[in-house]
Design a protein around this motif. Structure first.
Motif, PDB file in Angstrom:
ATOM      1  N   GLN A  52      37.555  -4.266 -90.630  1.00 26.12           N
ATOM      2  CA  GLN A  52      37.386  -3.033 -90.507  1.00 26.12           C
ATOM      3  C   GLN A  52      35.877  -2.516 -90.352  1.00 26.12           C
ATOM      4  N   ARG A  54      33.601  -3.254 -92.779  1.00 29.39           N
ATOM      5  CA  ARG A  54      33.089  -2.607 -94.049  1.00 29.39           C
ATOM      6  C   ARG A  54      32.606  -3.395 -94.961  1.00 29.39           C
ATOM      7  N   SER A  57      29.886  -2.089 -97.221  1.00 32.13           N
ATOM      8  CA  SER A  57      30.188  -1.166 -98.305  1.00 32.13           C
ATOM      9  C   SER A  57      30.087  -2.143 -99.542  1.00 32.13           C
TER      10      SER A  57
END
Ligand SMILES: [Zn+2]
Ligand SMILES: [Zn+2]
Length: 589
Positions: A52, A54, A57
């Motif tokens: 994803q 990510r 993050s």
């Protein structure tokens, strides 16, 4: 595809090698080390994060690091790591820990003698092979032998590690070992398993059909920076933060006895061995055996054929005709005698017995979360009640709650109570002022559901004055729970001076109970005093002293320390349901 631990290990290795390079590389090194810790501690699937897109993050992972992680995950290797490894001789990370051994010297030793590890270097120096290498000589060799010995000794006298840090690392190790082939079981051992306030090392015992493979696997744990000792089935390492960790691999048939021996304490295990001799048994970390004491085979030991009968540690104690002794009690502080006499408490308090969170702070004083946040968090943990006990006005530095703000708090609790199922009790952590009086006038004290009474100032009174102060406080007519009794802060502040036994005597004749404070830096009072209190039939609460929702988890440390004090379920007031608890702690009878 690599798992998160293998990825973290690679990042850790890159970080260490960059640090060895020195100069500007040091800054980059820190970024990799931070990244390694973040990845090893991930609770979500790293594959999903990558899919994803990510990764960034996560705290500590920037764009550059994210692309290295992706490369590691997808190709199983890293071009950066490969290039770095090529720059250094093998074993560099371990060997560079020896003072006086520069990178160029390590390189020379590798080229001349093929040395790739500390143990190889030690063996070479001890057999006078190092002195023949160009640029080394006899004196350098002697110094090297000395430096290696000091190096290994220093690792052995390392700092004590605080329990909650040790548990956190221990859980990461257990979690990591789950990924080892052939692992059947694993457990904390040593003082970590005995819930001591501080531990010498994070020790884990594992059950496996492939002990040496498991040790190999553990040595790839990302936080390992130095190997201090290693054999086919054990190893001791230093982790990146300086904590020592040991893993002991046992074959399944030896697992329980190995665990018993490695849990200790040494004094407790020695007592068990003495007892086994008296009973004509032999007990060692491989088996419990019958000693043959007659005939020409006298003194030879025959392993018991029903070794497989040992299905739990309790079976070992049963062989020795003892009650089972829980790990928290294994200190040779009277538990053996009690287990022989069958007087050891068998209903020690357990985490699952706790029904209410006692001693919670909120934003009304120095807590981080609101009453509602604390209540919902406690409810989420399955609690039936919690006590809101913010500071009293004397503790102005901690935002002590004045009488009019207290009214507001009670109104807020009443309003909130309509909306939550957990019962919220109105309480205070009232200061024991210098005279021994409690903060707030009696007319207010009497209206609380529960009073925790604590000392927060004037710690340095002489012992006699402090004793008088506490005697006065405990004899106040309202029922009170003596909060973080002796004011210790582990590794930071010793308990204050007073005649503890006199205070305990007064409590046993007054309307009072004692808090066992679960804040991992307090864990107050300490087990030996808890046992003294038990002799006087004093009641306890196990508290969290929580200043945030996360700190509600302190309850497990409170239970651990209570068990070390041999506390039974029936002696702990917050194992009661809300009605009985309220009745037991009500300030006015
Ligand atoms: Zn306090
Ligand atoms: Zn407090």
């Amino acid at each position: 595809m690599l798992d998160k631990f293998a990825i973290a290990a690679a990042l850790q290795e890159i970080g260490t090698l960059l640090e060895l390079k020195g100069g500007d590389s040091r800054f980059k090194a820190r970024a990799y080390q931070r990244g390694a810790r973040s990845v090893a501690g991930l609770s979500v699937d790293i594959g999903k994060l990558i899919e994803q897109d990510r990764l960034t993050s996560i705290a500590g992972i920037g764009n550059a690091l994210a692309s290295h992680i992706k490369e590691l995950y997808q190709t199983g290797s890293s071009s950066v790591l490969k290039n770095l490894r090529r720059e250094f001789p093998p074993g560099i990370i371990e060997l560079s820990g020896v003072p006086g051994l520069s990178i160029s010297k390590i390189r020379t030793l590798h080229e001349a003698l093929g040395i790739t590890s500390l143990s190889e270097l030690k063996a070479a120096a001890e057999t006078s092979r190092v002195r023949k290498v160009k640029g080394f000589g006899a004196r350098t060799e002697e110094k090297l032998v000395e430096a290696i010995a000091n190096h290994q000794k220093r690792g052995n006298t390392d700092k004590l590690v605080h329990i909650h840090h040790a548990q956190h690392l221990g859980e990461q190790i257990l979690n990591y070992l789950q990924t080892a082939e052939g692992l059947q079981d694993a457990s904390f051992a040593g003082s970590l398993r005995r819930w001591k306030e501080t531990v010498e090392d994070v020790r884990v015992v594992a059950s496996t059909n492939q002990p040496s493979g498991l040790i190999e696997h553990f040595l790839r744990f990302p936080l390992v920076v130095q190997v201090q000792h290693r054999s086919a089935n054990t190893c001791t390492v230093l982790l990146a933060d300086g904590t020592r960790a040991s893993v002991i691999a046992a074959r399944p048939g030896n697992y329980l006895l190995t665990l018993l021996f490695e849990t200790g304490s040494e004094a407790h295990v020695n007592r068990l061995r003495q007892l086994s001799k008296v009973k004509n048994l032999s007990l060692n970390n491989r088996n419990v055996g019958l000693r043959q004491s007659s005939g020409k085979h006298a003194r030879t030991e025959r392993p018991m054929s029903h070794l497989t009968d040992i299905r739990s540690e309790a079976d070992v104690y049963r062989y020795l005709d003892l009650q089972y002794v829980a790990p928290e009690l294994r200190e040779d502080e009277g538990e053996i005698e009690a287990a022989v006499a069958k007087t050891l408490p068998e209903d020690l308090v357990m985490l699952a017995d706790i029904q209410g969170m006692v001693h919670c702070h909120t934003t009304y004083s120095d807590g981080k979360h609101t009453i509602e946040e604390m209540a919902r968090a406690a409810q989420g943990m399955g609690m039936k009640y919690l006590t809101i006990t913010d500071h009293s006005p004397t503790a102005f530095y901690a935002g002590g709650v004045t009488a009019d703000r207290l009214r507001m708090q009670w109104d807020e609790i009443d309003e909130l109570q309509e909306r939550v199922s957990i019962r919220i009790l109105k309480g205070t952590e009232s200061d024991i002022v210098a005279s021994g009086a409690l903060d707030y006038p009696d007319s207010i004290l009497e209206q609380f559901d529960v009073i925790v009474a604590s000392i927060h100032s004037r710690y340095k009174m002489d012992s006699q004055k402090m004793t008088e102060r506490l005697l006065t406080a405990m004899r106040q007519p309202v029922f009170k729970i003596w909060g973080h009794a002796l004011g210790r802060l582990i590794q930071r502040r010793p308990p204050f001076d007073c005649d503890v036994e006199r205070v305990l005597d007064a409590i046993s004749e007054s309307r009072a109970a004692i808090e066992i404070n679960g804040d991992p830096y307090r864990l107050d009072m300490e087990p030996r005093w808890i046992r003294e209190a038990r002799k006087r039939k004093i009641r306890f609460v196990i508290s969290v002293d929580a200043h945030s929702t996360g700190a509600l988890n302190n309850v497990k440390y409170g239970v651990g320390i209570a068990r070390r004090g041999w506390v039974r379920k029936g002696e702990v007031l917050n194992t009661l349901g809300v009605k009985a608890f309220l009745k037991a702690v009500r300030p006015v009878s």
